[in-house]
Design an enzyme around this catalytic site. Structure first.
Site, PDB file in Angstrom:
ATOM      1  N   LYS A 199      39.204  68.410  43.834  1.00  0.00           N
ATOM      2  CA  LYS A 199      39.166  67.509  42.685  1.00  0.00           C
ATOM      3  C   LYS A 199      37.742  67.023  42.449  1.00  0.00           C
ATOM      4  CE  LYS A 199      41.337  63.249  41.323  1.00  0.00           C
ATOM      5  NZ  LYS A 199      42.062  62.123  41.884  1.00  0.00           N
ATOM      6  N   HIS A 222      38.340  47.128  44.568  1.00  0.00           N
ATOM      7  CA  HIS A 222      38.022  47.708  45.880  1.00  0.00           C
ATOM      8  C   HIS A 222      37.151  46.725  46.685  1.00  0.00           C
ATOM      9  CE1 HIS A 222      38.219  51.866  43.775  1.00  0.00           C
ATOM     10  NE2 HIS A 222      39.226  51.857  44.626  1.00  0.00           N
ATOM     11  N   SER A 256      40.122  52.811  39.172  1.00  0.00           N
ATOM     12  CA  SER A 256      38.936  53.599  38.809  1.00  0.00           C
ATOM     13  C   SER A 256      39.232  54.414  37.555  1.00  0.00           C
ATOM     14  CB  SER A 256      38.555  54.544  39.946  1.00  0.00           C
ATOM     15  OG  SER A 256      38.273  53.824  41.107  1.00  0.00           O
ATOM     16  N   ARG A 289      48.485  47.044  44.835  1.00  0.00           N
ATOM     17  CA  ARG A 289      48.416  46.384  43.533  1.00  0.00           C
ATOM     18  C   ARG A 289      49.796  46.019  43.010  1.00  0.00           C
ATOM     19  NH1 ARG A 289      44.400  50.872  41.438  1.00  0.00           N
ATOM     20  NH2 ARG A 289      45.745  51.920  42.912  1.00  0.00           N
TER      21      ARG A 289
HETATM   22  P1  ADP Z   1      42.903  56.653  46.531  1.00  0.00           P
HETATM   23  O1  ADP Z   1      42.647  57.903  45.751  1.00  0.00           O
HETATM   24  O2  ADP Z   1      42.959  56.843  48.010  1.00  0.00           O
HETATM   25  O3  ADP Z   1      44.026  55.783  45.997  1.00  0.00           O
HETATM   26  P2  ADP Z   1      41.166  54.711  45.403  1.00  0.00           P
HETATM   27  O4  ADP Z   1      39.677  54.726  45.401  1.00  0.00           O
HETATM   28  O5  ADP Z   1      41.837  54.756  44.079  1.00  0.00           O
HETATM   29  O6  ADP Z   1      41.560  55.874  46.341  1.00  0.00           O
HETATM   30  O7  ADP Z   1      41.692  53.417  46.171  1.00  0.00           O
HETATM   31  C1  ADP Z   1      41.323  53.119  47.493  1.00  0.00           C
HETATM   32  C2  ADP Z   1      42.082  51.887  47.979  1.00  0.00           C
HETATM   33  O8  ADP Z   1      41.771  50.761  47.173  1.00  0.00           O
HETATM   34  C3  ADP Z   1      43.586  52.015  47.901  1.00  0.00           C
HETATM   35  O9  ADP Z   1      44.141  51.335  49.003  1.00  0.00           O
HETATM   36  C4  ADP Z   1      43.954  51.316  46.628  1.00  0.00           C
HETATM   37  O10 ADP Z   1      45.283  50.838  46.636  1.00  0.00           O
HETATM   38  C5  ADP Z   1      42.960  50.178  46.674  1.00  0.00           C
HETATM   39  N1  ADP Z   1      42.691  49.629  45.355  1.00  0.00           N
HETATM   40  C6  ADP Z   1      42.275  50.289  44.258  1.00  0.00           C
HETATM   41  N2  ADP Z   1      42.146  49.431  43.212  1.00  0.00           N
HETATM   42  C7  ADP Z   1      42.496  48.201  43.677  1.00  0.00           C
HETATM   43  C8  ADP Z   1      42.604  46.894  43.089  1.00  0.00           C
HETATM   44  N3  ADP Z   1      42.344  46.690  41.807  1.00  0.00           N
HETATM   45  N4  ADP Z   1      42.986  45.862  43.878  1.00  0.00           N
HETATM   46  C9  ADP Z   1      43.274  46.076  45.177  1.00  0.00           C
HETATM   47  N5  ADP Z   1      43.218  47.283  45.790  1.00  0.00           N
HETATM   48  C10 ADP Z   1      42.835  48.327  45.046  1.00  0.00           C
END
Ligand code: ADP
Length: 179
Positions: free
Chosen positions: A56, A32, A142, A105
């Site tokens: 959630k 992130h 995450s 990703r």
């Molecule tokens: P959501 O529940 O909206 O997917 P996340 O917190 O999981 O929320 O992810 C937020 C953003 O960060 C999304 O655009 C996701 O694709 C991106 N993201 C999460 N992990 C990575 C990573 N390892 N590399 C690049 N982008 C990521």
């Protein structure tokens, strides 16, 4: 979007280029942060917006997620942390944001991201720009971090130090209670 210098004091010839990086950030990972840092290199004003999902319950509550993000982004002058409930397009409109940044990703992210981007564009014209993940973090999420940490695995280098410590505290308590 034409306006005087905002609270961050950054403008580009009177035009503030502002974007939002939305997500659950439960917890924020280095994947992130890589996306946020890269957005901060392109946009004047970056709003990292934590989604409040009442249905959630996450591992970290909203206040903790915000506190962690504030600390992890404190070196980025043009990044601020906010939260939102409901539709992202409404948050974007209220905050005069015209671009959403999402990290991509793998192909598994793509289908869902594409339909969300198309829906947001249809709703209010909100644009989505995708950032290709840094290959170093392409497997990182995450949920995977939480799973590894829950079994005592090493997540150093994958999350900020503060997250690592909080995860250790959270799961050590759980493991010692179940013994
Ligand atoms: P959501 O529940 O909206 O997917 P996340 O917190 O999981 O929320 O992810 C937020 C953003 O960060 C999304 O655009 C996701 O694709 C991106 N993201 C999460 N992990 C990575 C990573 N390892 N590399 C690049 N982008 C990521």
């Amino acid at each position: 979007m034409r306006e005087p210098a905002d609270s961050a004091g950054v403008t580009t010839g009177g035009i503030v280029r502002r974007c939002v990086c939305p997500g659950s950030f439960d917890p924020v990972t280095n994947g992130h942060l890589d996306v946020v840092e890269r957005a901060a290199g392109v946009f004047d004003d970056v709003v990292v917006a934590v989604l409040v999902n009442v249905a959630k319950k996450g591992l970290f509550d909203l206040d903790e997620r915000i506190e962690i993000l504030r600390d992890a982004c404190s070196h980025l002058r043009n990044v601020r942390i906010a939260s939102f409930e409901g539709l992202l397009v409404d948050f974007a409109r209220q905050n005069e944001i015209s671009v959403v940044i999402r990290g991509l990703r793998a192909m598994t992210d793509f289908e869902h991201e594409l339909s969300m981007a198309q829906m947001n564009h249809r709703l209010t014209g909100l644009e989505t720009f995708f950032v290709a993940t840094n290959p170093e973090y392409s497997y990182l999420s995450s949920s995977l971090v939480k799973e590894v940490a829950s079994y005592g695995g090493d997540v150093s280098g994958l999350v900020p130090k503060q997250v690592q410590e909080r995860l250790r505290g959270r799961f050590e308590d759980g493991r010692s209670n179940s013994r």
